[in-house]
Design a protein around this motif. Structure first.
Motif, PDB file in Angstrom:
ATOM      1  N   VAL A   1       0.850  -1.198   0.000  1.00  0.00           N
ATOM      2  CA  VAL A   1       0.000   0.000   0.000  1.00  0.00           C
ATOM      3  C   VAL A   1       0.887   1.251   0.000  1.00  0.00           C
ATOM      4  CG1 VAL A   1      -1.630   1.349   1.414  1.00  0.00           C
ATOM      5  CG2 VAL A   1      -2.063  -1.085   0.980  1.00  0.00           C
ATOM      6  N   GLU A   2       1.961   1.188   0.766  1.00  0.00           N
ATOM      7  CA  GLU A   2       2.903   2.313   0.811  1.00  0.00           C
ATOM      8  C   GLU A   2       3.527   2.561  -0.570  1.00  0.00           C
ATOM      9  OE1 GLU A   2       6.840   2.912   3.294  1.00  0.00           O
ATOM     10  OE2 GLU A   2       5.190   2.187   4.548  1.00  0.00           O
ATOM     11  N   ARG A   3       3.889   1.472  -1.246  1.00  0.00           N
ATOM     12  CA  ARG A   3       4.482   1.604  -2.589  1.00  0.00           C
ATOM     13  C   ARG A   3       3.461   2.177  -3.569  1.00  0.00           C
ATOM     14  NH1 ARG A   3       7.511  -3.343  -1.087  1.00  0.00           N
ATOM     15  NH2 ARG A   3       5.761  -4.662  -1.668  1.00  0.00           N
ATOM     16  N   ILE A   4       2.200   1.767  -3.413  1.00  0.00           N
ATOM     17  CA  ILE A   4       1.150   2.289  -4.299  1.00  0.00           C
ATOM     18  C   ILE A   4       0.970   3.796  -4.066  1.00  0.00           C
ATOM     19  CG2 ILE A   4      -1.301   2.173  -4.954  1.00  0.00           C
ATOM     20  CD1 ILE A   4      -1.224  -0.820  -4.241  1.00  0.00           C
ATOM     21  N   LEU A   5       1.025   4.191  -2.808  1.00  0.00           N
ATOM     22  CA  LEU A   5       0.874   5.623  -2.499  1.00  0.00           C
ATOM     23  C   LEU A   5       1.986   6.449  -3.155  1.00  0.00           C
ATOM     24  CD1 LEU A   5      -0.319   5.492   1.203  1.00  0.00           C
ATOM     25  CD2 LEU A   5      -1.611   6.383  -0.749  1.00  0.00           C
TER      26      LEU A   5
ATOM     27  N   GLU B   1       3.677   9.737  -8.122  1.00  0.00           N
ATOM     28  CA  GLU B   1       4.556   9.748  -9.300  1.00  0.00           C
ATOM     29  C   GLU B   1       3.777   9.863 -10.614  1.00  0.00           C
ATOM     30  OE1 GLU B   1       7.760   6.725  -9.169  1.00  0.00           O
ATOM     31  OE2 GLU B   1       7.213   6.399 -11.270  1.00  0.00           O
ATOM     32  N   VAL B   2       2.657   9.155 -10.707  1.00  0.00           N
ATOM     33  CA  VAL B   2       1.907   9.166 -11.975  1.00  0.00           C
ATOM     34  C   VAL B   2       0.734  10.152 -11.914  1.00  0.00           C
ATOM     35  CG1 VAL B   2       2.560   6.787 -12.534  1.00  0.00           C
ATOM     36  CG2 VAL B   2       0.380   7.214 -11.367  1.00  0.00           C
ATOM     37  N   ASP B   3       0.692  10.930 -10.831  1.00  0.00           N
ATOM     38  CA  ASP B   3      -0.318  11.969 -10.701  1.00  0.00           C
ATOM     39  C   ASP B   3      -1.737  11.378 -10.778  1.00  0.00           C
ATOM     40  OD1 ASP B   3      -0.994  14.561 -10.299  1.00  0.00           O
ATOM     41  OD2 ASP B   3      -0.875  15.164 -12.402  1.00  0.00           O
ATOM     42  N   ALA B   4      -1.956  10.304 -10.026  1.00  0.00           N
ATOM     43  CA  ALA B   4      -3.246   9.605 -10.095  1.00  0.00           C
ATOM     44  C   ALA B   4      -4.327  10.336  -9.305  1.00  0.00           C
ATOM     45  CB  ALA B   4      -3.089   8.178  -9.566  1.00  0.00           C
ATOM     46  N   ILE B   5      -5.472  10.501  -9.949  1.00  0.00           N
ATOM     47  CA  ILE B   5      -6.633  11.113  -9.293  1.00  0.00           C
ATOM     48  C   ILE B   5      -7.858  10.249  -9.614  1.00  0.00           C
ATOM     49  CG2 ILE B   5      -5.797  13.506  -9.290  1.00  0.00           C
ATOM     50  CD1 ILE B   5      -7.537  13.916 -11.858  1.00  0.00           C
ATOM     51  N   PHE B   6      -8.919  10.418  -8.843  1.00  0.00           N
ATOM     52  CA  PHE B   6     -10.153   9.684  -9.146  1.00  0.00           C
ATOM     53  C   PHE B   6     -10.753  10.207 -10.451  1.00  0.00           C
ATOM     54  CE2 PHE B   6      -9.897   8.787  -4.597  1.00  0.00           C
ATOM     55  CZ  PHE B   6     -10.181   7.430  -4.596  1.00  0.00           C
TER      56      PHE B   6
ATOM     57  N   ARG C   1      -9.705  16.815  -8.648  1.00  0.00           N
ATOM     58  CA  ARG C   1      -8.355  16.239  -8.549  1.00  0.00           C
ATOM     59  C   ARG C   1      -8.125  15.546  -7.197  1.00  0.00           C
ATOM     60  NH1 ARG C   1      -5.254  16.728 -12.443  1.00  0.00           N
ATOM     61  NH2 ARG C   1      -3.400  16.318 -11.181  1.00  0.00           N
ATOM     62  N   LEU C   2      -9.057  14.653  -6.854  1.00  0.00           N
ATOM     63  CA  LEU C   2      -8.945  13.932  -5.582  1.00  0.00           C
ATOM     64  C   LEU C   2      -7.957  12.785  -5.710  1.00  0.00           C
ATOM     65  CD1 LEU C   2     -12.699  13.624  -4.522  1.00  0.00           C
ATOM     66  CD2 LEU C   2     -10.948  15.108  -3.514  1.00  0.00           C
ATOM     67  N   ARG C   3      -7.026  12.727  -4.784  1.00  0.00           N
ATOM     68  CA  ARG C   3      -6.011  11.670  -4.766  1.00  0.00           C
ATOM     69  C   ARG C   3      -6.461  10.533  -3.859  1.00  0.00           C
ATOM     70  NH1 ARG C   3      -0.398  13.683  -5.628  1.00  0.00           N
ATOM     71  NH2 ARG C   3      -0.551  14.138  -7.833  1.00  0.00           N
TER      72      ARG C   3
ATOM     73  N   THR D   1      -4.454   8.545 -14.602  1.00  0.00           N
ATOM     74  CA  THR D   1      -3.042   8.825 -14.358  1.00  0.00           C
ATOM     75  C   THR D   1      -2.451   9.524 -15.584  1.00  0.00           C
ATOM     76  OG1 THR D   1      -2.085   6.848 -15.375  1.00  0.00           O
ATOM     77  CG2 THR D   1      -2.947   6.592 -13.141  1.00  0.00           C
ATOM     78  N   ARG D   2      -1.175   9.912 -15.487  1.00  0.00           N
ATOM     79  CA  ARG D   2      -0.537  10.558 -16.640  1.00  0.00           C
ATOM     80  C   ARG D   2      -0.435   9.590 -17.823  1.00  0.00           C
ATOM     81  NH1 ARG D   2       4.033  13.279 -15.454  1.00  0.00           N
ATOM     82  NH2 ARG D   2       3.745  13.193 -13.219  1.00  0.00           N
ATOM     83  N   TYR D   3      -0.617   8.279 -17.570  1.00  0.00           N
ATOM     84  CA  TYR D   3      -0.563   7.290 -18.646  1.00  0.00           C
ATOM     85  C   TYR D   3      -1.937   6.798 -19.067  1.00  0.00           C
ATOM     86  CZ  TYR D   3       4.270   7.253 -17.093  1.00  0.00           C
ATOM     87  OH  TYR D   3       5.536   7.623 -16.735  1.00  0.00           O
ATOM     88  N   GLY D   4      -2.987   7.421 -18.555  1.00  0.00           N
ATOM     89  CA  GLY D   4      -4.342   6.998 -18.906  1.00  0.00           C
ATOM     90  C   GLY D   4      -5.026   6.328 -17.725  1.00  0.00           C
ATOM     91  N   PRO D   5      -6.221   5.745 -17.981  1.00  0.00           N
ATOM     92  CA  PRO D   5      -6.999   5.170 -16.878  1.00  0.00           C
ATOM     93  C   PRO D   5      -6.364   3.900 -16.303  1.00  0.00           C
ATOM     94  CG  PRO D   5      -8.329   5.452 -18.873  1.00  0.00           C
ATOM     95  CD  PRO D   5      -6.909   5.635 -19.274  1.00  0.00           C
ATOM     96  N   VAL D   6      -6.306   3.839 -14.978  1.00  0.00           N
ATOM     97  CA  VAL D   6      -5.832   2.641 -14.263  1.00  0.00           C
ATOM     98  C   VAL D   6      -6.821   2.377 -13.132  1.00  0.00           C
ATOM     99  CG1 VAL D   6      -3.990   1.614 -12.856  1.00  0.00           C
ATOM    100  CG2 VAL D   6      -3.378   3.120 -14.767  1.00  0.00           C
TER     101      VAL D   6
END
Lengths: 59, 168
Positions: free
Chosen positions: B51-55, B60-65, B72-74, B90-95
Motif C-alpha cells: 500500500v505504501e508503494r502504491i501511495l 509519481e503518476v499523478d493519479a486522481i479519481f 483532482r482527488l487523490r 493517471t498521466r498514462y491513462g486510466p488505471v
C-alpha cells in the motif's frame, strides 16, 4: 510480395468463424504474437483511434 | 487530456515494485484475445508495504479519481485498505485499482491463477489466466463482461488446440 498468389479461378479462402460469430483467424493471428507484441499492437490501435477522434472533433 | 500508454502504466507499477495481478480486458489481450480495451485493471496486494508503494506510485503518476476529476482527488491509504474499486486517471491513462475481483477474490486467491509474462524491455508482470478471467466475467455477468465472453472462450479453445501456453 505475397509468398504465393491465388490463381485467377481460385476462390478466396473461406473466412472461419466460430458458431457465435467470433473471427478465428484474428484469434490465431493474435496467438502467433508474443504478449509484448500484443500489447504494442493494442497501443498502436488505441493511438490510431484517438488520433482519428481528435481530427474529427476539430472539424 | 492524459495520454493512453498502456506499457508505460504497467512499467510504472513494475518499477515501483508494486505487487499486482493484471485482470480485465488487457489480461485477455496479453493472453491472445483480440479485444479492444482502454484501461489497465489490476488487483493489488493489500499488505501495508505494498500500500505504501502504491501511495508513492500515486504521486509519481499523478493519479486522481476519474469521477469528479475536476476536483483532482487523490486516493489515500484508507481508500487503498478498503475493499472498493478505485477508478483512477493517471498521466498514462486510466488505471483501476481493485482490492478484489469477482466474488471477493483478492491478490492471494488470484496468484495461483496467474502467469508471469514478459511485456517488453525485460519487464515481467503477473497476468490472470484466461480460465479464471472467463470464470470471473461469467460471474459478474454485466453487458460488457458478457460481450467479451465469446472471444475469450474461443481464444481459450484455440490455445488448448495449439497445446501451447499463453506465453511464447
Amino acid at each position: 510480395v505475397p509468398d504465393s498468389e491465388a490463381t485467377p479461378d481460385e476462390p478466396a479462402p473461406e473466412p472461419e468463424y466460430s458458431e457465435d460469430g467470433v473471427d478465428l483467424s484474428l484469434i490465431r493471428w493474435m496467438l502467433s504474437l508474443t504478449p509484448a507484441e500484443r500489447l504494442q499492437f493494442l497501443e498502436q490501435r488505441i493511438r490510431d483511434i484517438l488520433a482519428i477522434r481528435e481530427l474529427n472533433a476539430r472539424k | 487530456m492524459p495520454g493512453n500508454n498502456l506499457f508505460a502504466a504497467l512499467r510504472s507499477l513494475h518499477d515501483n515494485r508494486i505487487e499486482f495481478i493484471l485482470v480485465g480486458g488487457l489480461a485477455g489481450v496479453l493472453s491472445g484475445a483480440p479485444l479492444q480495451t482502454y484501461d489497465v485493471d489490476i488487483v493489488y496486494c493489500r499488505d501495508p508495504e505494498n500500500v505504501e508503494r502504491i501511495l508513492r506510485w500515486v504521486g509519481e503518476v499523478d493519479a486522481i479519481f476519474r469521477i469528479q476529476s475536476a476536483r483532482r482527488l487523490r486516493p489515500n491509504e484508507t481508500h487503498l485498505q478498503g475493499a472498493g474499486h478505485l477508478n483512477l486517471l493517471t498521466r498514462y491513462g486510466p488505471v483501476d485499482l481493485l482490492a478484489f475481483a469477482g466474488s471477493n477474490l483478492g491478490f492471494a486467491e488470484l496468484l495461483p491463477h496467474s502467469t508471469a509474462m514478459d511485456i517488453g524491455e525485460g519487464i515481467r508482470i503477473r497476468v490472470l489466466n484466461l480460465e479464471k478471467l472467463i470464470e470471473i466475467k461469467e460471474e459478474l455477468g454485466t453487458g460488457k463482461d458478457k460481450a467479451a465472453l465469446p472471444i475469450l472462450r474461443q481464444t481459450l479453445r484455440e490455445l488448448r488446440k495449439k497445446g501451447s501456453q499463453p506465453m511464447r
